[in-house]
Design a protein around this motif. Structure first.
Motif, PDB file in Angstrom:
ATOM      1  N   THR A 141     -52.441  92.690  16.727  1.00  0.00           N
ATOM      2  CA  THR A 141     -53.774  92.093  16.574  1.00  0.00           C
ATOM      3  C   THR A 141     -53.662  91.055  15.458  1.00  0.00           C
ATOM      4  O   THR A 141     -52.607  90.912  14.848  1.00  0.00           O
ATOM      5  N   GLU A 142     -54.776  90.395  15.167  1.00  0.00           N
ATOM      6  CA  GLU A 142     -54.687  89.407  14.074  1.00  0.00           C
ATOM      7  C   GLU A 142     -54.454  90.077  12.717  1.00  0.00           C
ATOM      8  O   GLU A 142     -54.005  89.444  11.774  1.00  0.00           O
ATOM      9  N   ASN A 143     -54.724  91.383  12.652  1.00  0.00           N
ATOM     10  CA  ASN A 143     -54.454  92.112  11.408  1.00  0.00           C
ATOM     11  C   ASN A 143     -53.123  92.860  11.443  1.00  0.00           C
ATOM     12  O   ASN A 143     -52.898  93.775  10.660  1.00  0.00           O
ATOM     13  N   GLY A 144     -52.281  92.533  12.379  1.00  0.00           N
ATOM     14  CA  GLY A 144     -50.972  93.193  12.454  1.00  0.00           C
ATOM     15  C   GLY A 144     -50.917  94.203  13.583  1.00  0.00           C
ATOM     16  O   GLY A 144     -51.817  94.272  14.426  1.00  0.00           O
ATOM     17  N   PHE A 145     -49.864  95.000  13.566  1.00  0.00           N
ATOM     18  CA  PHE A 145     -49.647  95.963  14.647  1.00  0.00           C
ATOM     19  C   PHE A 145     -50.525  97.201  14.454  1.00  0.00           C
ATOM     20  O   PHE A 145     -50.719  97.673  13.335  1.00  0.00           O
ATOM     21  N   THR A 146     -51.028  97.718  15.557  1.00  0.00           N
ATOM     22  CA  THR A 146     -51.782  98.977  15.491  1.00  0.00           C
ATOM     23  C   THR A 146     -51.572  99.762  16.793  1.00  0.00           C
ATOM     24  O   THR A 146     -50.894  99.294  17.707  1.00  0.00           O
ATOM     25  N   VAL A 147     -52.173 100.942  16.849  1.00  0.00           N
ATOM     26  CA  VAL A 147     -52.022 101.769  18.040  1.00  0.00           C
ATOM     27  C   VAL A 147     -52.950 101.248  19.143  1.00  0.00           C
ATOM     28  O   VAL A 147     -54.109 100.912  18.876  1.00  0.00           O
ATOM     29  N   ASP A 148     -52.444 101.178  20.352  1.00  0.00           N
ATOM     30  CA  ASP A 148     -53.270 100.794  21.494  1.00  0.00           C
ATOM     31  C   ASP A 148     -53.902 102.076  22.050  1.00  0.00           C
ATOM     32  O   ASP A 148     -53.291 102.793  22.844  1.00  0.00           O
ATOM     33  N   LEU A 149     -55.125 102.344  21.608  1.00  0.00           N
ATOM     34  CA  LEU A 149     -55.770 103.628  21.945  1.00  0.00           C
ATOM     35  C   LEU A 149     -56.099 103.736  23.431  1.00  0.00           C
ATOM     36  O   LEU A 149     -55.996 104.812  24.022  1.00  0.00           O
TER      37      LEU A 149
END
Ligand SMILES: Cc1ncc(COP(=O)(O)O)c(C=O)c1O
Length: 387
Positions: A141-149
């Motif tokens: 995302t624009e804020n970096g990597f995260t979990v794709d819930l």
């Protein structure tokens, strides 16, 4: 605590330095790959091991209660997580522990979710045990990597039994936040999925705070089994000491019975005293190490941004591993791999080994004196300039 001191690791049977040729096909590569450090362990660890050496008897050994106590006190202090001493089961390493956990709590064909790009032995652990690999790639995302819930829910609907979490995450360096962990825990509760949380990098937080998944999910009706170790924290990987934290006695008993059947019960006296000394007396060393690693990460980021603008550094919140996006060079994964080796004369961890999402990336280990980081980066820049 002189992290600037360069200590020659050649001809010490070091995997990183002496086995580079076996792994990368050439011996003149600068090694910044496997996740250990080029630093000596804290002095109290060396002193404790010296005492065992001086005693000179290395017969069968058992882990004492004092090691459990040192470990739970450390966990209380660092993570504000209260454990009783008998919740820990010691195992030689985190990877073997995960394999034993898979064998104990799942059956052949059961689905296990991982979140690629991720520590590559996870694939082999699932494959070798003939379990079904379910992939839940991280999303950028624009804020970096995260979990794709959304996708995680789909994987759970596909019949997952277990989620193998990497927290902090290797190789992308995320230190998961309470909200992210809770959202994952909500889905685990909804679909009755139990979690094995690999928290081997928990102590190596550069920014933010490590929250044990078990603690974040305390209100949920799910089972969490946590794997931790002093090995990454204090550079003790070869001593092979890790531990598994259980919440449920019945599960712990089942796991212990499994280990007993496999005769995984011999302990090593050097590992015992090293771990205990590290946990009791290593905190100041660790804080200094983290400052030094922060400096190295900053150095890498500035160097690459200034000199190699077509690459992008994903700044880690945790671990001493820097995930670098080299997709701007427009090379296929295999071409990038050979370019790094043949032109860069570098042994980095190729991104694609962490999963197809890692193609175009490379992981750089910066747990080494700044001079060694500079040597690696100047090789990279030379190859970059000559493209
Ligand atoms: C996430 C993760 N788990 C486990 C390990 C290795 O653990 P052990 O050496 O205790 O088997 C590593 C080492 O890099 C790692 O990054």
């Amino acid at each position: 605590m002189d992290f600037e001191k360069v200590i020659d690791r050649n001809k010490t049977n070091s995997m990183k330095w002496d086995f580079v040729s076996e792994r990368y096909g050439s011996s003149d590569l600068w090694p910044m790959w496997v996740a250990d450090m080029d630093f000596q362990a804290p002095q109290p660890v060396l002193d404790a091991m010296q005492k065992v050496l001086d005693h000179g008897i290395f017969g069968y050994h058992r882990r004492p209660a004092s090691l459990r106590e040192a470990t739970t006190s450390w966990i209380q202090k660092r993570f504000d997580w209260t454990l009783s001493n008998d919740q820990l089961v010691f195992t030689p390493g985190v990877v073997p522990a995960i394999s034993h956990l898979i064998q104990t709590f799942t059956e052949k064909g059961d689905g296990i979710i991982i979140q690629p790009p991720v520590y590559y032995p996870f694939y082999a652990l699932i494959d070798n045990n003939e379990r079904k690999l379910l992939r839940n790639p991280l999303k950028e995302t624009e804020n970096g990597f995260t979990v794709d819930l959304e996708d995680l829910e789909k994987q759970m609907q596909a019949g997952a039994k277990m989620l193998l979490l990497c927290s902090p995450h290797n190789p992308i360096g995320r230190v998961w936040k309470q909200e992210e962990l809770e959202a994952v825990a909500d889905l685990c509760e909804k679909y009755d999925v139990f979690v094995v949380s690999d928290e081997i990098h928990a102590d190596l937080v550069l920014e933010g705070k490590h929250i044990p998944f078990s603690k974040a999910a305390a209100e949920k009706n799910i089972e969490v089994i946590t794997c931790m170790a002093p090995s990454k924290t204090f550079n003790l990987a070869a001593l092979q000491l890790s531990y598994v934290v259980f919440e449920k006695k019945a599960s712990q008993k089942k796991y212990e019975a499994h280990l007993k059947r496999q005769f995984v019960e011999i302990d090593n006296p050097f590992a015992t005293v090293a771990a205990e000394a590290a946990y009791r007396e290593g905190e100041e060393w660790l804080e200094n190490l983290l400052d030094y690693v922060r400096g190295n990460v900053k150095f890498v980021k500035q160097y690459i941004e200034t000199n190699m603008p077509e690459m992008k550094v994903i700044e880690p919140e945790g671990t001493y591993l820097v995930w670098v996006d080299m997709s701007g060079l427009n090379m296929e994964a295999s071409k990038l791999q050979s370019w790094l080796r043949e032109e860069g004369k570098l042994a980095l961890s190729d991104g694609h080994i962490f999963g197809e999402e890692g193609a175009g990336f490379a992981r750089i280990n910066v747990a080494c004196p700044r001079n060694n980081v500079e040597e690696g980066l100047s090789r990279l820049q030379k190859a970059y300039n000559n493209r």
